[in-house]
Design a protein around this motif. Structure first.
Motif, PDB file in Angstrom:
ATOM      1  N   THR A 162       2.558   3.492  -0.172  1.00  0.00           N
ATOM      2  CA  THR A 162       1.110   3.362  -0.399  1.00  0.00           C
ATOM      3  C   THR A 162       0.780   2.782  -1.764  1.00  0.00           C
ATOM      4  OG1 THR A 162       0.796   5.565  -1.404  1.00  0.00           O
ATOM      5  CG2 THR A 162       0.786   5.433   1.010  1.00  0.00           C
ATOM      6  N   TRP A 163       1.760   2.625  -2.634  1.00  0.00           N
ATOM      7  CA  TRP A 163       1.476   2.274  -4.021  1.00  0.00           C
ATOM      8  C   TRP A 163       0.863   0.892  -4.217  1.00  0.00           C
ATOM      9  CZ3 TRP A 163       5.958   4.707  -7.393  1.00  0.00           C
ATOM     10  CH2 TRP A 163       5.859   6.094  -7.289  1.00  0.00           C
ATOM     11  N   PRO A 164       1.269  -0.132  -3.463  1.00  0.00           N
ATOM     12  CA  PRO A 164       0.577  -1.420  -3.650  1.00  0.00           C
ATOM     13  C   PRO A 164      -0.933  -1.317  -3.409  1.00  0.00           C
ATOM     14  CG  PRO A 164       2.633  -1.746  -2.462  1.00  0.00           C
ATOM     15  CD  PRO A 164       2.432  -0.262  -2.552  1.00  0.00           C
ATOM     16  N   ALA A 165      -1.334  -0.578  -2.377  1.00  0.00           N
ATOM     17  CA  ALA A 165      -2.771  -0.407  -2.122  1.00  0.00           C
ATOM     18  C   ALA A 165      -3.426   0.391  -3.244  1.00  0.00           C
ATOM     19  CB  ALA A 165      -2.984   0.300  -0.776  1.00  0.00           C
ATOM     20  N   TRP A 166      -2.745   1.428  -3.723  1.00  0.00           N
ATOM     21  CA  TRP A 166      -3.283   2.215  -4.820  1.00  0.00           C
ATOM     22  C   TRP A 166      -3.476   1.363  -6.067  1.00  0.00           C
ATOM     23  CZ3 TRP A 166      -5.653   6.634  -5.659  1.00  0.00           C
ATOM     24  CH2 TRP A 166      -5.584   7.648  -4.701  1.00  0.00           C
ATOM     25  N   LEU A 177     -11.085  -6.899  -6.019  1.00  0.00           N
ATOM     26  CA  LEU A 177     -11.268  -5.760  -5.117  1.00  0.00           C
ATOM     27  C   LEU A 177     -10.968  -6.226  -3.695  1.00  0.00           C
ATOM     28  CD1 LEU A 177     -12.487  -2.796  -4.729  1.00  0.00           C
ATOM     29  CD2 LEU A 177     -14.618  -3.988  -4.143  1.00  0.00           C
ATOM     30  N   PRO A 178     -10.123  -5.519  -2.958  1.00  0.00           N
ATOM     31  CA  PRO A 178      -9.869  -5.922  -1.569  1.00  0.00           C
ATOM     32  C   PRO A 178     -11.174  -5.951  -0.763  1.00  0.00           C
ATOM     33  CG  PRO A 178      -8.267  -4.280  -2.273  1.00  0.00           C
ATOM     34  CD  PRO A 178      -9.306  -4.356  -3.352  1.00  0.00           C
ATOM     35  N   ARG A 179     -11.385  -7.037  -0.051  1.00  0.00           N
ATOM     36  CA  ARG A 179     -12.597  -7.136   0.757  1.00  0.00           C
ATOM     37  C   ARG A 179     -12.642  -6.061   1.829  1.00  0.00           C
ATOM     38  NH1 ARG A 179     -13.805 -13.451   2.102  1.00  0.00           N
ATOM     39  NH2 ARG A 179     -15.374 -12.428   3.435  1.00  0.00           N
ATOM     40  N   ALA A 180     -11.470  -5.548   2.212  1.00  0.00           N
ATOM     41  CA  ALA A 180     -11.429  -4.498   3.225  1.00  0.00           C
ATOM     42  C   ALA A 180     -12.173  -3.248   2.775  1.00  0.00           C
ATOM     43  CB  ALA A 180      -9.974  -4.153   3.547  1.00  0.00           C
ATOM     44  N   VAL A 181     -12.309  -3.049   1.457  1.00  0.00           N
ATOM     45  CA  VAL A 181     -13.057  -1.891   0.957  1.00  0.00           C
ATOM     46  C   VAL A 181     -14.502  -1.943   1.445  1.00  0.00           C
ATOM     47  CG1 VAL A 181     -13.936  -0.776  -1.134  1.00  0.00           C
ATOM     48  CG2 VAL A 181     -11.578  -1.613  -1.061  1.00  0.00           C
ATOM     49  N   LEU A 182     -15.045  -3.137   1.585  1.00  0.00           N
ATOM     50  CA  LEU A 182     -16.438  -3.307   2.003  1.00  0.00           C
ATOM     51  C   LEU A 182     -16.600  -3.238   3.517  1.00  0.00           C
ATOM     52  CD1 LEU A 182     -17.327  -6.276  -0.378  1.00  0.00           C
ATOM     53  CD2 LEU A 182     -17.592  -3.820  -0.799  1.00  0.00           C
ATOM     54  N   ALA A 210     -11.516   3.899   1.442  1.00  0.00           N
ATOM     55  CA  ALA A 210     -10.447   2.897   1.438  1.00  0.00           C
ATOM     56  C   ALA A 210      -9.100   3.446   0.995  1.00  0.00           C
ATOM     57  CB  ALA A 210     -10.838   1.737   0.527  1.00  0.00           C
ATOM     58  N   ILE A 211      -9.039   4.704   0.564  1.00  0.00           N
ATOM     59  CA  ILE A 211      -7.785   5.270   0.070  1.00  0.00           C
ATOM     60  C   ILE A 211      -6.738   5.237   1.178  1.00  0.00           C
ATOM     61  CG2 ILE A 211      -6.697   7.414  -0.723  1.00  0.00           C
ATOM     62  CD1 ILE A 211      -8.371   5.926  -2.800  1.00  0.00           C
ATOM     63  N   PRO A 212      -5.495   4.830   0.875  1.00  0.00           N
ATOM     64  CA  PRO A 212      -4.445   4.789   1.901  1.00  0.00           C
ATOM     65  C   PRO A 212      -4.246   6.153   2.552  1.00  0.00           C
ATOM     66  CG  PRO A 212      -3.705   3.711  -0.124  1.00  0.00           C
ATOM     67  CD  PRO A 212      -5.015   4.368  -0.438  1.00  0.00           C
ATOM     68  N   SER A 213      -3.901   6.143   3.815  1.00  0.00           N
ATOM     69  CA  SER A 213      -3.785   7.387   4.566  1.00  0.00           C
ATOM     70  C   SER A 213      -2.540   8.174   4.212  1.00  0.00           C
ATOM     71  CB  SER A 213      -3.797   7.086   6.072  1.00  0.00           C
ATOM     72  OG  SER A 213      -2.726   6.206   6.408  1.00  0.00           O
ATOM     73  N   GLY A 214      -1.507   7.526   3.677  1.00  0.00           N
ATOM     74  CA  GLY A 214      -0.291   8.239   3.311  1.00  0.00           C
ATOM     75  C   GLY A 214      -0.468   9.059   2.051  1.00  0.00           C
ATOM     76  N   GLY A 273       3.818  -4.686 -12.320  1.00  0.00           N
ATOM     77  CA  GLY A 273       3.624  -5.565 -11.172  1.00  0.00           C
ATOM     78  C   GLY A 273       4.621  -6.711 -11.155  1.00  0.00           C
ATOM     79  N   LEU A 274       4.960  -7.238 -12.325  1.00  0.00           N
ATOM     80  CA  LEU A 274       5.982  -8.290 -12.399  1.00  0.00           C
ATOM     81  C   LEU A 274       7.328  -7.747 -11.942  1.00  0.00           C
ATOM     82  CD1 LEU A 274       7.158 -11.023 -13.200  1.00  0.00           C
ATOM     83  CD2 LEU A 274       7.267 -10.190 -15.570  1.00  0.00           C
ATOM     84  N   ALA A 275       7.677  -6.534 -12.404  1.00  0.00           N
ATOM     85  CA  ALA A 275       8.949  -5.935 -11.992  1.00  0.00           C
ATOM     86  C   ALA A 275       9.013  -5.796 -10.471  1.00  0.00           C
ATOM     87  CB  ALA A 275       9.128  -4.574 -12.665  1.00  0.00           C
ATOM     88  N   THR A 276       7.918  -5.373  -9.863  1.00  0.00           N
ATOM     89  CA  THR A 276       7.884  -5.210  -8.412  1.00  0.00           C
ATOM     90  C   THR A 276       7.949  -6.550  -7.697  1.00  0.00           C
ATOM     91  OG1 THR A 276       6.608  -3.171  -8.646  1.00  0.00           O
ATOM     92  CG2 THR A 276       6.540  -4.259  -6.506  1.00  0.00           C
ATOM     93  N   ALA A 277       7.296  -7.586  -8.265  1.00  0.00           N
ATOM     94  CA  ALA A 277       7.345  -8.917  -7.651  1.00  0.00           C
ATOM     95  C   ALA A 277       8.759  -9.479  -7.667  1.00  0.00           C
ATOM     96  CB  ALA A 277       6.386  -9.856  -8.382  1.00  0.00           C
ATOM     97  N   LEU A 278       9.519  -9.147  -8.697  1.00  0.00           N
ATOM     98  CA  LEU A 278      10.889  -9.637  -8.805  1.00  0.00           C
ATOM     99  C   LEU A 278      11.843  -8.853  -7.911  1.00  0.00           C
ATOM    100  CD1 LEU A 278      10.933 -10.172 -12.651  1.00  0.00           C
ATOM    101  CD2 LEU A 278      11.032 -11.976 -10.927  1.00  0.00           C
ATOM    102  N   ASP A 279      11.561  -7.577  -7.736  1.00  0.00           N
ATOM    103  CA  ASP A 279      12.380  -6.747  -6.853  1.00  0.00           C
ATOM    104  C   ASP A 279      11.524  -5.570  -6.397  1.00  0.00           C
ATOM    105  OD1 ASP A 279      14.183  -5.180  -5.514  1.00  0.00           O
ATOM    106  OD2 ASP A 279      15.806  -5.483  -6.946  1.00  0.00           O
ATOM    107  N   PRO A 280      11.151  -5.515  -5.113  1.00  0.00           N
ATOM    108  CA  PRO A 280      10.244  -4.463  -4.635  1.00  0.00           C
ATOM    109  C   PRO A 280      10.746  -3.047  -4.864  1.00  0.00           C
ATOM    110  CG  PRO A 280      10.395  -6.228  -3.024  1.00  0.00           C
ATOM    111  CD  PRO A 280      11.442  -6.514  -4.065  1.00  0.00           C
ATOM    112  N   VAL A 281      12.026  -2.851  -5.154  1.00  0.00           N
ATOM    113  CA  VAL A 281      12.517  -1.501  -5.408  1.00  0.00           C
ATOM    114  C   VAL A 281      11.813  -0.871  -6.599  1.00  0.00           C
ATOM    115  CG1 VAL A 281      14.415  -2.134  -6.970  1.00  0.00           C
ATOM    116  CG2 VAL A 281      14.624  -0.096  -5.533  1.00  0.00           C
TER     117      VAL A 281
END
Length: 680
Positions: free
Chosen positions: A422-426, A324-329, A411-415, A136-144
């Protein structure tokens, strides 16, 4: 010179039974003779600018605005070195609920405010969670880096941290030193703080900081500030009853503030507790018994204020302690107001940590709630939030853990699970899926279980986490086979994905019989010339090749190519995959001359479909260079090897393992050319 070797999670899709059948298909894995996960052209975002790096952080929201009695401990943390070679880890130890994480969070916020950074918070409860946190740190520094396998992204983050100073890494709630050992010895230029309940030989800087319960005076101050009460004697007696445990003080204070109950009356309720929540004997540790006692009192009050809030808390207790994302509820629009009200009630009583977007329950509270949840929930009225506890067909009551699984499935991403978008949601959902799926109360007949396990397996394989995927893949197969039979096409998908998992774990011999079964089912179901049959043939050929049986693999790979060219055409991306894999088998057979036109064709197709700078282009260029080298044409191998390095380094950065492999191959070529002027 070696070719680039591993697998991609680019998967073919197979139609199968829908969700109403109790199991549905997940993506079949269509193996390439390479391991790099493919990113969209151009990556998935922009890197953090240099001047913003120090401000990068993911610090959680404080669970309480009240923080008292920790001045000495906070000063000890602030006195630790935070920069320079040789800085190693410092642990903060203490029992559950004593406030270790809260202390370190306050220190981290001061550290960030003083100009230190980046500051990164990692859930260190298990090795996979440590890896995911660093990724997660690696992604925060560079989304690639969101497109990398988690292990590769985590290793990139470690190398990046070690290359600079002044950062803070928090490894929260560590359970086993072995989970941290792969990283701690390499993180010596910044400040690493470990919080743990376990008195084990962590890599400490000097003496571990041991956090005890609060002093009586500090405990009273906490209660006074939360409640506004001036009854010092009553607060003192209540604080003593609670063992001066910060989490218990916080929850008791929230109760007093919410209900306007006097400390004496609340103390009487605690001591009388006729329901005997503690008599159940489930929570065994002293701090768990304290929280259980508070829960027994709070439960009746919360049920009076909002009966559905207790139902919701029980569902949340079977999720992970991660946010947990509130959207799950938010599964049904007409329940949104009821859910928000229930969350507000629970937050008011400090039973949850609530933000605008997430909700979390302290792991100690979860333990107690699970221990005090009846094994059989009476059928609730089918209205409001309690609808979540009723299976609609047939209308039978669900255990809260099964209700949690239903919510997560929705709540699973549609992709596709291997789509990096979709990985951030996963990453937010996966810890909760793993915890819920492991609960004994989740029955294998749950209509969403096999599908959710299958999708999670697919995602984990795409992220290079085969070890985590294995138990999910095994259970997905068992559930599907029991529900649909051993010869169902969905069973073939589960067999295929379990085989992929085993192969990624270096166990091709165990994968082989599963792939043979999957192929037989698919040929019977779809016929010998179906695209899914081609996928099965391709994967079986890959396994045989890994077992040093390229002669057996060759006719299967040729048949897979023929089917794919017939069904998808000569210029399809899947055709390029088949060409690349067939070329790899020819090379293993010592026939690089036969491999060369195939890999050249695969490269041409992929450049047309994906563009000149796609990571798959680098993959095929590396394999082309290896083929030239095996033909004794090192001079011809040099340009594709150089181009492969340029694309890989641009895509993944200078410290990625694929970049290292490209550098190694290029260096070997140059040494060969230097020793033999014409490269032949």
């Amino acid at each position: 010179m070696t070719g680039q070797g591993a697998t991609s999670a680019a998967g073919d899709r197979s139609a199968a039974a829908g969700r109403n059948s109790g199991v549905v298909s997940t993506g079949d894995h269509n193996h390439i003779d390479h391991r790099t996960v493919v990113l969209p052209a151009g990556g998935v975002g922009a890197a953090v600018s240099d001047d913003a790096v120090a401000r990068v952080n993911n610090l959680p929201t404080p669970d309480s605005a009240v923080f008292r009695g920790r001045d000495e401990a906070l000063a000890a943390l602030e006195a630790l070195p935070a920069a320079g070679a040789g800085v190693v880890a410092q642990s903060v130890r203490g029992l559950g609920g004593v406030g270790k994480s809260t202390l370190v969070l306050h220190h981290a916020r001061r550290f960030l405010a003083a100009g230190g950074g980046p500051v990164w918070w990692v859930d260190a409860e298990s090795g996979p969670k440590v890896m995911a946190g660093l990724a997660g740190l690696a992604t925060a520094l560079d989304p690639v880096h969101a497109g990398l396998p988690l292990e590769d992204a985590a290793q990139w983050a470690v190398v990046w941290l070690q290359g600079r100073t002044g950062w803070l890494l928090v490894l929260d709630n560590a359970e086993d030193p072995a989970d941290l050992d792969p990283y701690l010895g390499r993180l010596t230029t910044g400040q690493v703080l470990i919080t743990t309940r376990r008195d084990l030989p962590w890599r400490d800087l000097g003496t571990p900081l041991r956090l005890d319960t609060l002093t009586p005076a500090a405990a009273v101050d906490v209660l006074r500030e939360i409640t506004g009460s001036t009854d010092a004697a009553g607060l003192g007696r209540l604080a003593e009853e609670l063992g001066h445990l910060p989490l218990a003080l916080q929850q008791a204070g929230a109760y007093l503030a919410q209900t306007r109950t006097s400390p004496g009356d609340y103390l009487d309720q605690l001591r009388q507790d006729p329901a005997g929540v503690l008599a159940t004997g489930a929570p065994g540790d002293p701090q768990q018994r304290t929280i259980a006692q508070l829960w027994s009192v709070t439960l009746s009050t919360v049920e009076t204020a909002d009966p559905q809030a207790v139902d919701l808390l029980r569902i949340l207790a079977y999720c992970a302690p991660d946010p947990l994302p509130r959207a799950v509820l938010d599964i049904e629009p007409d329940l949104r107001r009821a859910v928000d009200h229930a969350l507000g009630v629970l937050a008011a009583y400090s039973m949850i940590t609530l933000t605008e977007t997430t909700v979390a329950v302290h792991r100690l509270v979860q333990t107690v709630v699970r221990a005090t949840t009846p094994p059989a929930i009476p059928a609730p009225p089918r209205r409001g939030i309690r609808r979540l506890l009723v299976r609609r067909t047939p209308p039978t009551p669900l255990h809260p853990s099964s209700a949690a699984l239903t919510l997560l499935s929705a709540a699973i991403p549609s992709g596709a699970p291997d789509d990096v978008q979709t990985w951030p949601a996963w990453q937010m959902l996966l810890p909760h899926i793993q915890v819920v799926a492991s609960q004994d109360h989740v029955n294998d007949s749950h209509p969403d279980l096999a599908w959710l396990l299958g999708q999670s397996t697919f995602h984990l394989l795409a992220r290079g986490q085969a070890a985590q995927a294995l138990p999910l893949a095994e259970r997905a197969l068992a559930v599907t086979e029991a529900a649909l039979g051993p010869d169902h096409p969905t069973t073939a998908i589960r067999l295929n994905n379990l085989a992929t998992t085993l192969r990624d774990l270096g166990r091709p011999a165990d994968a082989l019989p599963l792939e043979r079964r999957a192929l037989a089912i698919t040929q019977t179901t779809h016929g010998p010339n179906h695209p899914i049959t081609a996928t099965r043939l391709n994967n079986l050929a890959t396994t045989l090749s890994e077992l040093s049986r390229p002669a057996d693999a060759l006719p299967l790979a040729e048949q897979a190519l023929a089917i794919t060219q017939t069904t998808h055409g000569p210029d399809h991306s899947d055709t390029a995959i088949r060409l690349n894999n067939l070329a790899a088998i020819f090379r293993k057979l010592g026939r690089p001359a036969d491999a060369l036109p195939l890999i050249e064709r695969a490269l041409a197709i992929t450049e047309t479909t994906h563009g000149p700078n796609h990571p798959t282009i680098a993959l095929f260029l590396g394999n082309l260079a290896a083929t030239f080298s095996e033909l004794g044409r090192a001079a011809d191998a040099l340009p594709p090897a150089e181009r492969a390095l340029a694309i890989t380094e641009t895509t993944y950065g200078p410290d990625h393992p694929d970049t290292t492999l490209c550098l190694h191959n290029l260096a070997a070529l140059r040494r060969l050319l230097a020793g033999d002027g014409n490269g032949h």
